[in-house]
Design an enzyme around this catalytic site. Structure first.
Site, PDB file in Angstrom:
ATOM      1  CE1 TYR A   1       7.438 -15.611  -6.639  1.00 62.42           C
ATOM      2  CE2 TYR A   1       5.270 -14.754  -6.064  1.00 62.42           C
ATOM      3  CZ  TYR A   1       6.604 -14.536  -6.386  1.00 62.42           C
ATOM      4  OH  TYR A   1       7.107 -13.271  -6.440  1.00 62.42           O
ATOM      5  CB  CYS A   2       9.085 -20.489  -2.925  1.00 57.97           C
ATOM      6  SG  CYS A   2       9.012 -22.203  -3.474  1.00 57.97           S
ATOM      7  CG  LEU A   3      14.398 -20.621  -6.567  1.00 60.84           C
ATOM      8  CD1 LEU A   3      14.505 -19.339  -7.385  1.00 60.84           C
ATOM      9  CD2 LEU A   3      15.719 -20.942  -5.910  1.00 60.84           C
TER      10      LEU A   3
END
Length: 180
Positions: free
Chosen positions: A140-142
């Site tokens: 996951y990231c932003l």
């Protein structure tokens, strides 16, 4: 049909590039036949000027990753599975500002080849044991862009059990704030 269309469209976009610039566009395009370059094109053409208005689709991964939703992540956080590793691929500053509980930070932008490091170098660089190729990696990231790229790159390093929390940090925070 799709791959022929993609190859043709890619060839049209890359045609104005000089041979030196074409070599640096993307390893994903190496499977397409070479493209002739017109001598009328100025040599100052930059990759960004040619590519900035085009959308690209991944041709790296043939096996799709699982897609995680908030509920899947919440279950994983509440009942951790030792064979699953949550990887936050945002930069360390972003990670320090907040992250999903149990996640490890492996920044994609500054360390894209991290999963190709030796076990010793990986642990020295990131402070935790390198995930085995049998582990499921949940990225996951932003907002889902970097996590998608990191997930596809992990596949090229031999990780076949991959998942992507596309909603990422923004989705996690929105759901967690609703619960309060």
């Amino acid at each position: 049909m799709f791959h022929r269309t993609l190859a043709r469209d890619t060839a049209r976009m890359l045609r104005p590039l000089t041979p030196a610039l074409r070599a640096h566009v993307s390893p994903a395009f190496t499977s397409f036949r070479p493209i002739s370059v017109s001598s009328r094109v100025p040599t100052r053409t930059t990759v960004s000027s040619v590519l900035k208005n085009h959308r690209f689709y991944s041709v790296l991964s043939q096996s799709p990753a699982k897609v995680y939703k908030y509920d899947d992540m919440k279950k994983l956080v509440e009942k951790p599975d030792p064979s699953t590793v949550i990887l936050d691929v945002r930069e360390p500053v972003e990670f320090q500002e907040g992250h999903i509980p149990g996640a490890h930070n492996v920044p994609f932008k500054s360390s894209p080849g991290a999963l190709d490091l030796s076990e010793e170098d990986f642990e020295d660089a990131f402070g935790f044991k390198k995930p085995s190729k049998d582990s499921e990696l949940v990225f996951y990231c932003l907002g889902g862009v970097r996590s998608t790229a990191a997930e596809e790159l992990a596949h090229s390093f031999g990780y076949n059990k991959r998942a992507n929390y596309i909603g990422s940090w923004e989705d996690w925070v929105a759901h967690e704030n609703q619960r309060k």
